[in-house]
Design a protein around this motif. Structure first.
Motif, short mmCIF file in Angstrom:
data_model
loop_
_atom_site.label_atom_id
_atom_site.label_comp_id
_atom_site.label_asym_id
_atom_site.label_seq_id
_atom_site.Cartn_x
_atom_site.Cartn_y
_atom_site.Cartn_z
N ASN A 14 0.80 -1.21 0.00
CA ASN A 14 0.00 0.00 0.00
C ASN A 14 0.85 1.28 0.00
OD1 ASN A 14 -3.11 -0.33 0.19
ND2 ASN A 14 -2.25 -2.05 1.35
N GLY A 15 2.13 1.15 -0.29
CA GLY A 15 2.97 2.32 -0.50
C GLY A 15 3.83 2.78 0.66
N PHE A 16 3.76 2.11 1.79
CA PHE A 16 4.59 2.49 2.93
C PHE A 16 6.04 2.11 2.67
CE2 PHE A 16 0.50 2.48 5.04
CZ PHE A 16 0.62 3.43 6.04
N VAL A 17 6.95 2.91 3.22
CA VAL A 17 8.37 2.59 3.15
C VAL A 17 8.91 2.48 4.57
CG1 VAL A 17 8.77 3.63 0.88
CG2 VAL A 17 9.03 5.02 2.93
N HIS A 18 9.86 1.58 4.74
CA HIS A 18 10.49 1.35 6.05
C HIS A 18 11.37 2.55 6.38
CE1 HIS A 18 13.15 -0.72 8.97
NE2 HIS A 18 12.03 -1.36 9.27
N VAL A 19 11.27 3.03 7.64
CA VAL A 19 12.09 4.17 8.09
C VAL A 19 12.74 3.81 9.42
CG1 VAL A 19 10.67 5.91 6.91
CG2 VAL A 19 10.15 5.29 9.29
N ASN A 20 13.74 4.60 9.80
CA ASN A 20 14.35 4.38 11.11
C ASN A 20 13.71 5.34 12.12
OD1 ASN A 20 15.65 6.91 10.90
ND2 ASN A 20 17.37 5.96 9.83
N ALA A 21 13.98 5.12 13.38
CA ALA A 21 13.33 5.87 14.45
C ALA A 21 13.63 7.36 14.39
CB ALA A 21 13.74 5.30 15.81
N GLU A 22 14.78 7.74 13.85
CA GLU A 22 15.13 9.16 13.76
C GLU A 22 14.21 9.91 12.81
OE1 GLU A 22 17.66 6.69 13.33
OE2 GLU A 22 17.98 6.80 15.49
N ALA A 23 13.53 9.21 11.91
CA ALA A 23 12.68 9.85 10.91
C ALA A 23 11.30 10.21 11.43
CB ALA A 23 12.54 8.92 9.69
N ILE A 24 10.85 9.56 12.51
CA ILE A 24 9.48 9.79 12.95
C ILE A 24 9.31 11.15 13.63
CG2 ILE A 24 9.00 7.31 13.15
CD1 ILE A 24 9.29 7.60 16.17
N PRO A 25 8.12 11.72 13.55
CA PRO A 25 7.89 13.02 14.19
C PRO A 25 8.09 12.94 15.70
CG PRO A 25 6.03 12.39 12.78
CD PRO A 25 6.94 11.21 12.86
N PRO A 26 8.51 14.02 16.33
CA PRO A 26 8.76 13.98 17.78
C PRO A 26 7.51 13.68 18.60
CG PRO A 26 8.97 16.22 16.91
CD PRO A 26 8.81 15.31 15.73
N GLU A 27 6.33 13.96 18.08
CA GLU A 27 5.08 13.71 18.81
C GLU A 27 4.62 12.25 18.73
OE1 GLU A 27 5.39 17.78 17.18
OE2 GLU A 27 5.30 15.84 16.19
N TYR A 28 5.26 11.47 17.90
CA TYR A 28 4.87 10.07 17.72
C TYR A 28 5.14 9.32 19.02
CZ TYR A 28 4.47 5.56 15.27
OH TYR A 28 4.09 4.32 14.86
N ARG A 29 4.12 8.68 19.56
CA ARG A 29 4.28 7.86 20.78
C ARG A 29 4.60 6.44 20.37
NH1 ARG A 29 -0.95 9.90 24.25
NH2 ARG A 29 -0.65 12.08 23.76
N LEU A 30 5.83 6.06 20.62
CA LEU A 30 6.24 4.69 20.31
C LEU A 30 5.64 3.73 21.32
CD1 LEU A 30 9.93 5.42 19.40
CD2 LEU A 30 8.20 4.49 17.86
N PRO A 31 5.39 2.49 20.91
CA PRO A 31 4.86 1.51 21.85
C PRO A 31 5.87 1.14 22.92
CG PRO A 31 5.43 0.44 19.80
CD PRO A 31 5.63 1.92 19.59
N ASN A 32 5.40 0.55 23.97
CA ASN A 32 6.25 0.12 25.07
C ASN A 32 6.92 -1.21 24.71
OD1 ASN A 32 7.45 0.11 27.55
ND2 ASN A 32 5.66 -0.68 28.64
N ILE A 33 7.63 -1.17 23.59
CA ILE A 33 8.34 -2.34 23.05
C ILE A 33 9.71 -1.84 22.59
CG2 ILE A 33 8.36 -4.10 21.23
CD1 ILE A 33 5.34 -3.80 21.04
N ALA A 34 10.73 -2.63 22.75
CA ALA A 34 12.07 -2.23 22.30
C ALA A 34 12.06 -1.91 20.81
CB ALA A 34 13.06 -3.34 22.59
N LEU A 35 12.73 -0.83 20.43
CA LEU A 35 12.79 -0.45 19.01
C LEU A 35 13.34 -1.56 18.14
CD1 LEU A 35 13.96 3.28 19.00
CD2 LEU A 35 11.80 2.34 18.17
N SER A 36 14.19 -2.39 18.70
CA SER A 36 14.77 -3.49 17.93
C SER A 36 13.73 -4.56 17.59
CB SER A 36 15.91 -4.13 18.71
OG SER A 36 15.44 -4.68 19.92
N LYS A 37 12.55 -4.47 18.18
CA LYS A 37 11.51 -5.48 17.96
C LYS A 37 10.35 -4.97 17.12
CE LYS A 37 12.56 -8.11 22.07
NZ LYS A 37 12.03 -8.83 23.20
N ILE A 38 10.46 -3.74 16.57
CA ILE A 38 9.38 -3.21 15.74
C ILE A 38 9.92 -2.67 14.42
CG2 ILE A 38 7.84 -2.63 17.66
CD1 ILE A 38 8.73 0.28 17.40
N HIS A 39 9.04 -2.59 13.45
CA HIS A 39 9.32 -1.94 12.18
C HIS A 39 8.54 -0.63 12.16
CE1 HIS A 39 11.24 -5.22 9.76
NE2 HIS A 39 10.72 -5.94 10.74
N LEU A 40 9.16 0.41 11.64
CA LEU A 40 8.52 1.71 11.50
C LEU A 40 8.34 2.00 10.02
CD1 LEU A 40 10.72 3.58 14.11
CD2 LEU A 40 8.34 2.89 14.41
#
Length: 171
Positions: A140-166
């Motif tokens: 559906n057109g999404f591209v994989h990004v790293n955590a530095e790319a996300i907006p500062p207001e984005y609330r990441l889940p309570n899961i280690a970044l190494s265990k999720i795809h953004l």
């Protein structure tokens, strides 16, 4: 079997919590609780009262069989959240001689909402284990990004970044 899509109403709060936690923990073994997720205890306040939206899909027994939400962020950003479909309804299904793709239908509702609200970038996170979801998002057109790319207001889940795809989708 008839499936209907509608905006969330509080009468489905407990059903949605149980449905979401069931997939997160029963299928993906994430070990999350309702308290680990700031949106889950009060969906109406988190999404609808803040300008976003939450949709549910119901079967003919008035049972929640799918969910999806969009959280609006500043600067024309939004987050796709809580996209879950019951395992027996994933993929393309034929119901009453009609082809149904619940995930795509839910996602299209989010896209319509995002465009109506002038969203330019739609973001999401998903666990590594959700391989079918990864394929769906890329298709559906999404591209994989790293955590530095996300907006500062984005609330990441309570899961280690190494265990999720953004992911990011530019609209």
């Amino acid at each position: 079997m008839a499936i209907t899509l509608q905006h969330f109403t509080p009468q489905y709060q407990q059903q949605v919590q149980d449905f979401v936690l069931g997939i997160q923990n029963g299928e993906f073994h994430l070990g999350l609780t309702v308290h680990d997720q700031p949106d889950l205890p009060n969906l109406q306040a988190f999404y609808q009262e803040r300008g976003g939206q939450f949709w549910i899909a119901l079967d003919e027994d008035d049972t929640v069989v799918a969910t999806i939400a969009v959280e609006l962020l500043p600067r024309h950003n939004a987050v796709l959240r809580k996209m879950f479909v019951a395992p027996h309804l994933r993929g393309k299904k034929t119901i009453n001689n009609k082809e149904l793709n619940i995930a795509q239908t839910l996602f299209n509702a989010v896209l319509d909402f995002a465009r109506e609200h002038n969203v330019s970038d739609l973001w999401l996170d998903t666990p590594h284990q959700a391989q079918a979801a990864h394929r769906f998002y890329v298709r559906n057109g999404f591209v994989h990004v790293n955590a530095e790319a996300i907006p500062p207001e984005y609330r990441l889940p309570n899961i280690a970044l190494s265990k999720i795809h953004l992911y990011r989708l530019s609209l």
